[in-house]
Design an enzyme around this catalytic site. Structure first.
Site, PDB file in Angstrom:
ATOM      1  N   ASP A  31      12.780   7.831  10.352  1.00 34.58           N
ATOM      2  CA  ASP A  31      11.342   8.130  10.272  1.00 34.58           C
ATOM      3  C   ASP A  31      11.068   9.333  11.165  1.00 34.58           C
ATOM      4  O   ASP A  31      11.670   9.472  12.228  1.00 34.58           O
ATOM      5  CB  ASP A  31      10.543   6.914  10.772  1.00 34.58           C
ATOM      6  CG  ASP A  31       9.123   6.879  10.244  1.00 34.58           C
ATOM      7  OD1 ASP A  31       8.780   5.921   9.532  1.00 34.58           O
ATOM      8  OD2 ASP A  31       8.345   7.806  10.542  1.00 34.58           O
ATOM      9  N   SER A 124       4.028   4.283  -7.385  1.00 33.24           N
ATOM     10  CA  SER A 124       2.689   3.742  -7.223  1.00 33.24           C
ATOM     11  C   SER A 124       2.031   3.502  -8.571  1.00 33.24           C
ATOM     12  O   SER A 124       2.293   4.229  -9.550  1.00 33.24           O
ATOM     13  CB  SER A 124       1.861   4.770  -6.433  1.00 33.24           C
ATOM     14  OG  SER A 124       0.494   4.455  -6.512  1.00 33.24           O
ATOM     15  N   TYR A 148      -1.248  13.644  -5.325  1.00 29.49           N
ATOM     16  CA  TYR A 148      -0.417  12.534  -4.859  1.00 29.49           C
ATOM     17  C   TYR A 148       0.305  11.872  -6.030  1.00 29.49           C
ATOM     18  O   TYR A 148       1.536  11.705  -6.009  1.00 29.49           O
ATOM     19  CB  TYR A 148      -1.279  11.495  -4.118  1.00 29.49           C
ATOM     20  CG  TYR A 148      -0.548  10.202  -3.830  1.00 29.49           C
ATOM     21  CD1 TYR A 148       0.415  10.128  -2.830  1.00 29.49           C
ATOM     22  CD2 TYR A 148      -0.791   9.043  -4.586  1.00 29.49           C
ATOM     23  CE1 TYR A 148       1.102   8.952  -2.578  1.00 29.49           C
ATOM     24  CE2 TYR A 148      -0.109   7.865  -4.341  1.00 29.49           C
ATOM     25  CZ  TYR A 148       0.839   7.819  -3.332  1.00 29.49           C
ATOM     26  OH  TYR A 148       1.515   6.645  -3.100  1.00 29.49           O
ATOM     27  N   LYS A 152       4.484  11.601  -7.353  1.00 30.33           N
ATOM     28  CA  LYS A 152       5.236  10.391  -7.737  1.00 30.33           C
ATOM     29  C   LYS A 152       5.819  10.562  -9.142  1.00 30.33           C
ATOM     30  O   LYS A 152       6.964  10.176  -9.406  1.00 30.33           O
ATOM     31  CB  LYS A 152       4.329   9.161  -7.664  1.00 30.33           C
ATOM     32  CG  LYS A 152       3.849   8.811  -6.260  1.00 30.33           C
ATOM     33  CD  LYS A 152       4.983   8.358  -5.360  1.00 30.33           C
ATOM     34  CE  LYS A 152       4.514   7.992  -3.973  1.00 30.33           C
ATOM     35  NZ  LYS A 152       5.604   7.729  -3.028  1.00 30.33           N
ATOM     36  N   LEU A 198      -9.560  -0.035   1.318  1.00 32.50           N
ATOM     37  CA  LEU A 198     -10.572  -1.072   1.509  1.00 32.50           C
ATOM     38  C   LEU A 198     -10.198  -2.087   2.596  1.00 32.50           C
ATOM     39  O   LEU A 198     -10.970  -2.300   3.536  1.00 32.50           O
ATOM     40  CB  LEU A 198     -10.818  -1.795   0.176  1.00 32.50           C
ATOM     41  CG  LEU A 198     -11.862  -2.903   0.245  1.00 32.50           C
ATOM     42  CD1 LEU A 198     -13.240  -2.349   0.562  1.00 32.50           C
ATOM     43  CD2 LEU A 198     -11.890  -3.695  -1.069  1.00 32.50           C
TER      44      LEU A 198
HETATM   45  P1  NAD Z   1       3.258   4.758   5.742  1.00 41.11           P
HETATM   46  O1  NAD Z   1       2.610   6.075   5.974  1.00 41.11           O
HETATM   47  O2  NAD Z   1       2.851   3.617   6.584  1.00 41.11           O
HETATM   48  O3  NAD Z   1       4.847   4.906   5.839  1.00 41.11           O
HETATM   49  C1  NAD Z   1       5.527   6.088   5.514  1.00 41.11           C
HETATM   50  C2  NAD Z   1       6.436   6.392   6.686  1.00 41.11           C
HETATM   51  O4  NAD Z   1       7.167   7.564   6.380  1.00 41.11           O
HETATM   52  C3  NAD Z   1       5.682   6.648   7.979  1.00 41.11           C
HETATM   53  O5  NAD Z   1       6.245   5.859   8.995  1.00 41.11           O
HETATM   54  C4  NAD Z   1       5.901   8.131   8.255  1.00 41.11           C
HETATM   55  O6  NAD Z   1       5.982   8.409   9.639  1.00 41.11           O
HETATM   56  C5  NAD Z   1       7.187   8.395   7.521  1.00 41.11           C
HETATM   57  N1  NAD Z   1       7.327   9.754   7.004  1.00 41.11           N
HETATM   58  C6  NAD Z   1       6.394  10.513   6.360  1.00 41.11           C
HETATM   59  N2  NAD Z   1       6.925  11.692   6.009  1.00 41.11           N
HETATM   60  C7  NAD Z   1       8.215  11.696   6.434  1.00 41.11           C
HETATM   61  C8  NAD Z   1       9.275  12.623   6.374  1.00 41.11           C
HETATM   62  N3  NAD Z   1       9.110  13.818   5.792  1.00 41.11           N
HETATM   63  N4  NAD Z   1      10.460  12.296   6.910  1.00 41.11           N
HETATM   64  C9  NAD Z   1      10.635  11.094   7.499  1.00 41.11           C
HETATM   65  N5  NAD Z   1       9.666  10.170   7.597  1.00 41.11           N
HETATM   66  C10 NAD Z   1       8.473  10.458   7.061  1.00 41.11           C
HETATM   67  O7  NAD Z   1       3.065   4.422   4.186  1.00 41.11           O
HETATM   68  P2  NAD Z   1       3.357   3.063   3.419  1.00 41.11           P
HETATM   69  O8  NAD Z   1       2.062   2.463   3.057  1.00 41.11           O
HETATM   70  O9  NAD Z   1       4.364   2.267   4.138  1.00 41.11           O
HETATM   71  O10 NAD Z   1       3.967   3.668   2.073  1.00 41.11           O
HETATM   72  C11 NAD Z   1       5.367   3.782   1.868  1.00 41.11           C
HETATM   73  C12 NAD Z   1       5.604   4.388   0.504  1.00 41.11           C
HETATM   74  O11 NAD Z   1       4.978   3.588  -0.487  1.00 41.11           O
HETATM   75  C13 NAD Z   1       5.042   5.787   0.332  1.00 41.11           C
HETATM   76  O12 NAD Z   1       5.956   6.543  -0.416  1.00 41.11           O
HETATM   77  C14 NAD Z   1       3.773   5.571  -0.461  1.00 41.11           C
HETATM   78  O13 NAD Z   1       3.440   6.678  -1.253  1.00 41.11           O
HETATM   79  C15 NAD Z   1       4.158   4.379  -1.317  1.00 41.11           C
HETATM   80  N6  NAD Z   1       2.989   3.589  -1.750  1.00 41.11           N
HETATM   81  C16 NAD Z   1       2.140   3.068  -0.807  1.00 41.11           C
HETATM   82  C17 NAD Z   1       1.020   2.351  -1.219  1.00 41.11           C
HETATM   83  C18 NAD Z   1       0.041   1.801  -0.212  1.00 41.11           C
HETATM   84  O14 NAD Z   1      -1.094   1.498  -0.589  1.00 41.11           O
HETATM   85  N7  NAD Z   1       0.397   1.638   1.053  1.00 41.11           N
HETATM   86  C19 NAD Z   1       0.778   2.148  -2.580  1.00 41.11           C
HETATM   87  C20 NAD Z   1       1.683   2.674  -3.505  1.00 41.11           C
HETATM   88  C21 NAD Z   1       2.788   3.396  -3.079  1.00 41.11           C
HETATM   89  N1  UDP Z   2     -13.531   0.798  -1.672  1.00 43.21           N
HETATM   90  C1  UDP Z   2     -14.817   0.604  -1.207  1.00 43.21           C
HETATM   91  N2  UDP Z   2     -15.083   0.944   0.090  1.00 43.21           N
HETATM   92  C2  UDP Z   2     -14.143   1.449   0.938  1.00 43.21           C
HETATM   93  C3  UDP Z   2     -12.831   1.643   0.443  1.00 43.21           C
HETATM   94  C4  UDP Z   2     -12.561   1.310  -0.871  1.00 43.21           C
HETATM   95  O1  UDP Z   2     -15.690   0.156  -1.940  1.00 43.21           O
HETATM   96  O2  UDP Z   2     -14.469   1.743   2.101  1.00 43.21           O
HETATM   97  C5  UDP Z   2     -13.197   0.392  -3.049  1.00 43.21           C
HETATM   98  C6  UDP Z   2     -12.633   1.489  -3.952  1.00 43.21           C
HETATM   99  O3  UDP Z   2     -13.685   2.187  -4.588  1.00 43.21           O
HETATM  100  C7  UDP Z   2     -11.777   0.664  -4.925  1.00 43.21           C
HETATM  101  C8  UDP Z   2     -11.272  -0.513  -4.051  1.00 43.21           C
HETATM  102  O4  UDP Z   2     -12.184  -0.594  -2.953  1.00 43.21           O
HETATM  103  O5  UDP Z   2     -12.573   0.127  -5.963  1.00 43.21           O
HETATM  104  C9  UDP Z   2      -9.871  -0.316  -3.502  1.00 43.21           C
HETATM  105  O6  UDP Z   2      -9.797   0.949  -2.849  1.00 43.21           O
HETATM  106  P1  UDP Z   2      -8.473   1.418  -2.091  1.00 43.21           P
HETATM  107  O7  UDP Z   2      -8.725   2.789  -1.584  1.00 43.21           O
HETATM  108  O8  UDP Z   2      -8.094   0.366  -1.104  1.00 43.21           O
HETATM  109  O9  UDP Z   2      -7.366   1.401  -3.224  1.00 43.21           O
HETATM  110  P2  UDP Z   2      -7.178   2.372  -4.512  1.00 43.21           P
HETATM  111  O10 UDP Z   2      -8.537   2.754  -4.996  1.00 43.21           O
HETATM  112  O11 UDP Z   2      -6.381   3.530  -4.050  1.00 43.21           O
HETATM  113  O12 UDP Z   2      -6.471   1.530  -5.517  1.00 43.21           O
END
Ligand code: NAD
Ligand code: UDP
Length: 332
Positions: A31, A124, A148, A152, A198
């Site tokens: 990381d 995602s 974003y 992906k 949220l």
């Molecule tokens: P996060 O930001 O908590 O974790 C990502 C980690 O990667 C962090 O610790 C950061 O320091 C590290 N990082 C970022 N850029 C880096 C780099 N260039 N080199 C090395 N380390 C690096 O995010 P998360 O929620 O744990 O998400 C993990 C993955 O899942 C991401 O790819 C994200 O796009 C994907 N994802 C997350 C969600 C969500 O809602 N959390 C939803 C769908 C997909």
């Molecule tokens: N949302 C909201 N208030 C907030 C953050 C999110 O009403 O402060 C709503 C947003 O419009 C969506 C849902 O909560 O309908 C989930 O949002 P989030 O950003 O957590 O996830 P994503 O939209 O990326 O799936």
């Protein structure tokens, strides 16, 4: 199994590390601390009873990643590292393409040179864009609404080309909305600044850090007018990675894609009510304008993961809220 977790100190990476340790595997964490702090490494040692190898490096540092793969005899990689703030990506597309697409290319080069060609990739549900039908299955058309989600999709396409070229085994996991925290209260999601998502925002309102939750639109075509999402407990998600890692070593196609969700959607109002019940706190809310690019409803058809990986989300909404509240109040 020795498994490299890029972004291993992040939200999903740290919970996956805990799940891997609990199942007897050895995660190696890499990381760059862009969105994590070293305290997570200490707390993982408390949770798992073992200090995990940690490499402070950027995934774009190909040589360091390749060296790490060889030194730690890594058998598979889970690639979490990257930038994930959807709205920020609209203003900083270059940073997102560099970290996400550039980071993945660098990682793939390092893996190729080290002869490690087993990968699980964090994708995602954002790749589905605006759902054309619900629940969303893996065959649903993809569409990039933001930079974003385009990162992906680009990465998924790169992995498909790699799969066609032979030698690689890869699983793409499309996460729905990960929430909640480790049952210990020692690991969880700690966004920098004001949370965009949220659940962490609701948790902070419950803790008195903000006066109220803004509900982004109550005129959607949903039963109560607020947006519906498929929230999944982060420990269920973590366990999905274990199932995906096992799949890498089965006789399976070179590249497979799975939704990780529960199949059940909850509205913003239902989430706020569930969090109030779990925390015992009053959670004031008010209706605000819609947020740009939000879809009304999005929830998964998780049946492919159940059929092929033998994985299902087990934890319900109350457990998601209770664990997030424990982490919020414990403030490790
Ligand atoms: P996060 O930001 O908590 O974790 C990502 C980690 O990667 C962090 O610790 C950061 O320091 C590290 N990082 C970022 N850029 C880096 C780099 N260039 N080199 C090395 N380390 C690096 O995010 P998360 O929620 O744990 O998400 C993990 C993955 O899942 C991401 O790819 C994200 O796009 C994907 N994802 C997350 C969600 C969500 O809602 N959390 C939803 C769908 C997909
Ligand atoms: N949302 C909201 N208030 C907030 C953050 C999110 O009403 O402060 C709503 C947003 O419009 C969506 C849902 O909560 O309908 C989930 O949002 P989030 O950003 O957590 O996830 P994503 O939209 O990326 O799936």
């Amino acid at each position: 199994m020795n498994v490299l977790l890029t972004g291993g100190l992040g939200y999903i990476g740290s919970h996956t590390a805990a799940a891997l340790v609990a199942a007897g595997h050895t995660p190696i964490l890499l990381d760059n601390l862009a969105n994590a702090d070293l305290g997570v490494h200490d707390r993982l040692a408390v949770v798992g009873g073992v200090e995990l190898p940690f490499v402070c490096a950027d995934v774009r540092d190909t040589d360091t990643v390749a060296r790490t793969l060889i030194e730690h005899r890594v058998e598979a990689v889970v690639h979490f590292a990257g930038l994930k703030a959807v709205a920020e990506s609209v203003h900083m597309p270059l940073a997102y393409f560099d970290a996400n697409v550039g980071g993945t290319l660098s990682l793939l080069r390092a893996m190729d040179s080290a002869g490690v060609r087993q990968l699980v990739f964090s994708s995602s549900a954002a790749v589905y864009g605006t759902p054309r039908y619900l629940p969303v299955d893996e065959a649903h058309p993809t569409e990039a609404i933001t930079p974003y989600s385009r990162t992906k999709l680009h990465i998924e396409e790169i992995l498909a080309d790699l799969a066609a070229a032979g030698e690689w085994r890869m699983v793409v996991l499309r996460y729905f909305n990960p929430v909640g925290a480790h049952p210990s209260g020692l690991l969880g999601e700690r966004p920098q600044g004001t949370p965009n998502n949220l659940m962490p925002f609701v948790a902070q309102v419950a803790a008195g850090e903000h006066p109220c939750v803004e509900i982004f639109g109550d005129d959607y075509d949903t039963p109560d007018g607020t947006g519906i999402r498929d929230y999944i407990h982060v420990m269920d998600l973590a366990e999905g990675h274990l199932a995906a890692l096992q799949r890498l070593f089965a006789a399976a196609p070179a590249l497979e894609t799975f939704n990780l969700g529960t199949g059940r959607g909850y509205s913003v109002r239902e989430m706020i009510a569930a969090f109030a019940a779990a925390s015992g706190q009053d959670i004031p809310s008010r209706v605000a304008p819609r947020r740009g690019r939000d879809v009304a409803s999005c929830y998964a058809d998780p049946s492919r993961a159940a059929a092929v990986l033998g994985w299902r989300a087990k934890r319900g909404l109350a457990e998601m809220c209770e664990s997030a509240w424990r982490f919020q109040t414990r403030k490790p």
